[in-house]
Design an enzyme around this catalytic site. Structure first.
Site, short mmCIF file in Angstrom:
data_model
loop_
_atom_site.label_atom_id
_atom_site.label_comp_id
_atom_site.label_asym_id
_atom_site.label_seq_id
_atom_site.Cartn_x
_atom_site.Cartn_y
_atom_site.Cartn_z
N CYS A 4 0.86 -1.19 0.00
CA CYS A 4 0.00 0.00 0.00
C CYS A 4 0.90 1.24 0.00
CB CYS A 4 -0.91 -0.01 1.23
SG CYS A 4 -1.77 1.54 1.47
N CYS A 7 0.60 3.39 3.13
CA CYS A 7 1.28 2.78 4.28
C CYS A 7 2.79 2.97 4.15
CB CYS A 7 0.93 1.30 4.40
SG CYS A 7 -0.69 0.99 5.15
N HIS A 46 -4.30 1.06 8.43
CA HIS A 46 -4.76 0.78 7.06
C HIS A 46 -6.24 0.40 7.06
CE1 HIS A 46 -4.45 -0.41 2.84
NE2 HIS A 46 -5.31 -1.35 3.18
N ASN A 87 -13.26 9.59 -2.15
CA ASN A 87 -13.66 8.71 -3.25
C ASN A 87 -13.67 7.28 -2.75
OD1 ASN A 87 -13.64 10.95 -5.01
ND2 ASN A 87 -11.43 10.71 -5.36
N GLY A 93 -14.17 6.65 -8.07
CA GLY A 93 -12.90 7.14 -8.61
C GLY A 93 -11.72 6.92 -7.67
N THR A 95 -8.43 5.47 -6.44
CA THR A 95 -7.28 4.81 -7.08
C THR A 95 -6.30 4.25 -6.05
OG1 THR A 95 -6.06 6.90 -7.26
CG2 THR A 95 -7.42 6.26 -9.16
N HIS A 98 -6.37 2.97 0.35
CA HIS A 98 -6.13 3.29 1.77
C HIS A 98 -7.00 4.52 2.00
CE1 HIS A 98 -3.16 3.73 5.36
NE2 HIS A 98 -4.03 4.74 5.47
N HIS A 100 -8.73 7.81 2.48
CA HIS A 100 -8.12 9.15 2.51
C HIS A 100 -9.15 10.21 2.15
CE1 HIS A 100 -7.61 7.51 -1.59
NE2 HIS A 100 -7.78 8.76 -2.02
P1 AMP Z 1 -8.11 8.73 -5.11
O1 AMP Z 1 -8.33 8.82 -6.59
O2 AMP Z 1 -9.21 9.34 -4.30
O3 AMP Z 1 -7.77 7.32 -4.68
O4 AMP Z 1 -6.86 9.66 -4.82
C1 AMP Z 1 -5.55 9.21 -4.67
C2 AMP Z 1 -4.69 10.44 -4.68
O5 AMP Z 1 -3.41 10.10 -4.20
C3 AMP Z 1 -4.50 11.06 -6.09
O6 AMP Z 1 -4.96 12.41 -6.07
C4 AMP Z 1 -3.01 10.94 -6.32
O7 AMP Z 1 -2.48 12.03 -7.04
C5 AMP Z 1 -2.46 10.85 -4.91
N1 AMP Z 1 -1.20 10.15 -4.79
C6 AMP Z 1 -0.88 8.93 -5.27
N2 AMP Z 1 0.38 8.61 -4.95
C7 AMP Z 1 0.86 9.64 -4.22
C8 AMP Z 1 2.11 9.90 -3.59
N3 AMP Z 1 3.14 9.03 -3.64
N4 AMP Z 1 2.27 11.07 -2.93
C9 AMP Z 1 1.26 11.97 -2.89
N5 AMP Z 1 0.06 11.77 -3.44
C10 AMP Z 1 -0.14 10.62 -4.12
ZN ZN Z 2 -2.37 1.38 3.63
#
Ligand code: AMP
Ligand code: ZN
Length: 114
Positions: A4, A7, A46, A87, A93, A95, A98, A100
């Site tokens: 993850c 994580c 997590h 999301n 949406g 991606t 974890h 957030h």
């Molecule tokens: P979601 O589409 O809601 O899952 O948002 C995931 C977010 O995490 C996206 O806006 C990505 O740009 C962001 N993201 C993914 N990897 C990283 C990372 N290593 N550091 C900072 N943000 C990240």
């Molecule tokens: Zn995690």
């Protein structure tokens, strides 16, 4: 569990631009910001998504929301306001699996979103 990425950020295995940290919550700048200020806030435990919130782990939600005004003040968008986005799953949406919250500030947003 697959590796993850959030994580890994918590464990400092991957670098992130951290804007706030305490024992339960971590906040860092999004790597692909969609607004002048785009901060990701995560619980340090997590939890895959909003679907996995239950009686035992729901305390993380108040821990996250408790620090949002502090982060907003520190980053200069407390007075103008901001948007908080979560999301969940494919249609939502999501991606990164974890839980957030996106904290978006520094510009105005339309409602309803496009
Ligand atoms: P979601 O589409 O809601 O899952 O948002 C995931 C977010 O995490 C996206 O806006 C990505 O740009 C962001 N993201 C993914 N990897 C990283 C990372 N290593 N550091 C900072 N943000 C990240
Ligand atoms: Zn995690």
């Amino acid at each position: 569990m697959n590796k993850c990425i959030f994580c890994s950020i918590i464990k400092k295995e991957i670098n992130a631009s951290i804007v706030y940290e305490n024992s339960k919550v971590l906040a860092f700048n999004d790597i692909s910001p969609i607004s002048p200020k785009h901060i990701i806030i995560i619980p340090k435990i997590h939890i895959k998504s909003t679907n996995e919130i239950d009686q035992e782990n729901c305390h993380v939600i108040s821990e996250i929301f408790e620090i949002i005004p502090t982060i907003a003040k520190k980053n200069g968008f407390y007075n103008n306001g901001y948007r908080i986005v979560n999301n969940c799953g494919n249609d939502g949406g999501q991606t990164v699996e974890h839980l957030h919250f996106h904290l978006l500030g520094g510009r105005s947003f339309k409602w309803p979103p496009g």
